[in-house]
Design an enzyme around this catalytic site. Structure first.
Site, PDB file in Angstrom:
ATOM      1  N   ASP A  89       0.846  -1.206   0.000  1.00 23.52           N
ATOM      2  CA  ASP A  89       0.000   0.000   0.000  1.00 23.52           C
ATOM      3  C   ASP A  89       0.875   1.247   0.000  1.00 23.52           C
ATOM      4  OD1 ASP A  89       0.775  -0.583   2.738  1.00 23.52           O
ATOM      5  OD2 ASP A  89      -0.736   0.839   3.438  1.00 23.52           O
ATOM      6  N   GLU A 154      -0.028  -0.970   5.877  1.00 23.45           N
ATOM      7  CA  GLU A 154       1.033  -0.427   6.743  1.00 23.45           C
ATOM      8  C   GLU A 154       0.842   1.060   6.963  1.00 23.45           C
ATOM      9  OE1 GLU A 154       4.672   1.255   8.227  1.00 23.45           O
ATOM     10  OE2 GLU A 154       3.736   1.766   6.324  1.00 23.45           O
TER      11      GLU A 154
END
Ligand code: BES
Ligand code: MN
Ligand code: MN
Length: 456
Positions: A89, A154
């Site tokens: 991400d 994250e």
């Protein structure tokens, strides 16, 4: 220094870069709901590649948020097992008009690849995948056992992976984690990160009147939540940058004299850092501590945004009913997020001015971590890095956070080898994020050589 796998990586470098661009084109912004599908596409892209290169048991693992990507190769009998971690991400790309080339159209300029996620963390995840591909292709197997675990949350706190690690520790049995999500201390200087700060990310809401009010009719009698919020924020830190929450520093452990001495010999020029990295007229922070101590080993508190009220063009005379602030604190080893949050919450409730109510909410949190430099896998990593970079490794900490690294230690008992290849000026989370292509290439080589060393 060369091995068949390193030779394979060198021969295939151009293809590796082309594939990385395909991954970078997927706008997998974890915080924005409209990109949920893109996050899954990025996960599927990685899973397809893990399968293609010969990893086994490859699958997506669904979470409360974006999926995890898992794969393993466990045929190196009597050899250690690595848990290879990174995140697919990325942060939002705004402000868009400051990008020289569009964030999701990866572009090469003067030896760099520019794109959101280029170095944080897709480029580094791809370096891990390409190191595995090179080892599998050149040797028909890996020198150690490997479990791959990539996450897609994250940048938003890592809730999904934390729940998985806590609930399924047996699926992740390993001897160490290999994390590629950090940076070199300086160009050409092989670096291992051995400490990260933890964090608590909070939202502070202040409520005054029951509804928005005319500021002429009620100004002077009705409480103003923005003013109250400003008064609260002004009491969180003193003018020397010390956090004023009672008890906040009680559990802080200072770095050892040896670690502090090692930091003093790092090539760090405070004036250069102020001018080129920060760009402010002066650096701030707690007196009596160096910049590296302040950013690596001291807790801090920052305000990220104060949404609400009237922010349109022109003027509107209103006393808003509510105001919020997004406030986070970075924590250092031995502090616990739960205790830090409790101290913060009760202090804010105590200092809130009369006439307003406060609501203090925890958005996400993560522990700090500290890895012993004499860990055998850390030492194996320094040998591999010396081979590739021709220099001794420097050990640094980072002020940033990777929430799951603390959990790897607490829930799985794994030390993390944090081998990353970003540069301090790679603009992570900012416009014009980049990854130096040479660091991508040397990174792949370093990861190959490290896995070979770990298997010796
Ligand atoms: N890769 C960074 C953390 C990092 C930055 C490590 C610089 C070493 C050097 C990571 O992707 C990140 O940005 N983490 C967030 C975590 C947070 C949102 C929970 C951070 O530190 O703000
Ligand atoms: Mn990252
Ligand atoms: Mn990041």
């Amino acid at each position: 220094m060369s091995s068949p796998a390193v030779a394979f990586a060198t021969q295939n470098h151009a293809r590796f870069v082309g594939e990385l661009k395909d991954l970078l084109r997927i706008p997998s912004i974890s915080t924005l709901p409209e990109h949920k599908g893109d996050c899954r596409r990025a996960a599927e892209f990685l899973a397809a590649e893990l399968k293609r290169i010969g990893m086994e048991n490859v699958r997506l693992i669904d979470t409360s948020g974006h999926p995890l990507v898992y794969g393993d190769w466990l045929h190196a009998a009597a050899k250690p097992t690595a848990l290879v971690y990174g995140h697919y991400d990325v942060q939002p790309a705004d402000p868009l008009d400051e990008w020289i080339s569009p964030p999701f159209e990866p572009t090469e300029r003067s030896g760099n690849i520019y794109s959101r996620g280029a170095v944080d963390d897709k480029g580094q995840v791809w370096a891990q995948v390409k190191a595995l591909e090179s080892l599998l292709a050149a040797n028909k197997g890996l020198p150690i056992n490997v479990r791959v675990l990539f996450e897609g949350e994250e940048e938003v706190g890592g809730e999904g992976i934390a729940a998985y690690v806590a609930s399924k520790p047996d699926n992740l049995k390993a001897d160490f984690a290999l994390v590629s999500d950090t940076e070199l201390f300086a160009e050409g200087l092989p670096t291992l990160c051995v400490g990260l700060r933890g964090m608590i990310y909070t939202e502070l809401e202040v409520r005054g009147a029951k509804t928005d009010l005319h500021s002429g009719m009620y100004g002077g009698a009705a409480p103003n939540p923005f003013v109250a919020l400003a008064q609260i924020i002004a009491k969180l830190k003193d003018e020397n940058g010390r956090i004023e929450i009672p008890g906040f520093y009680d559990d802080v452990i200072a770095p050892s004299p040896e670690e502090l001495a090692a930091w003093k010999s790092l090539p760090f020029d405070e004036e250069h850092y102020r001018k080129t990295e920060v760009g402010s007229s002066k650096l701030v922070g707690e007196s009596g501590f160096s910049v590296l101590e302040r950013t690596w080993a001291r807790p801090t508190l920052d305000v990220h945004g104060i949404p609400g009220g009237f922010t349109g063009a022109g003027a509107k005379t209103v006393i808003p009913a509510r105001a919020t602030a997004k406030i986070s604190m970075r924590l250092v080893p031995n502090m616990t997020p739960a205790k830090a949050f409790a101290l913060y919450k009760s202090y804010v409730e105590k200092i809130a001015p009369a006439g307003v109510e406060v609501d203090v909410r925890l958005i996400h949190s993560g522990d700090a971590c500290l890895i012993p430099v004499n860990n055998p896998y850390v030492q194996a990593a320094t040998r591999a890095l010396h081979d590739v970079w021709g220099k001794d490794t420097v050990f640094i900490r980072s002020g940033g956070s990777i929430p799951i690294v603390g959990d790897f230690d607490r829930h799985l008992g794994l030390p993390s080898v944090m081998m990353g290849f970003g540069l301090p000026d790679d603009n992570i989370h900012a416009p014009n994020e980049k990854f130096k292509l040479q660091n991508f290439e040397l990174g792949i080589r370093s990861l190959i050589r490290f896995m070979e060393e770990a298997g010796h």
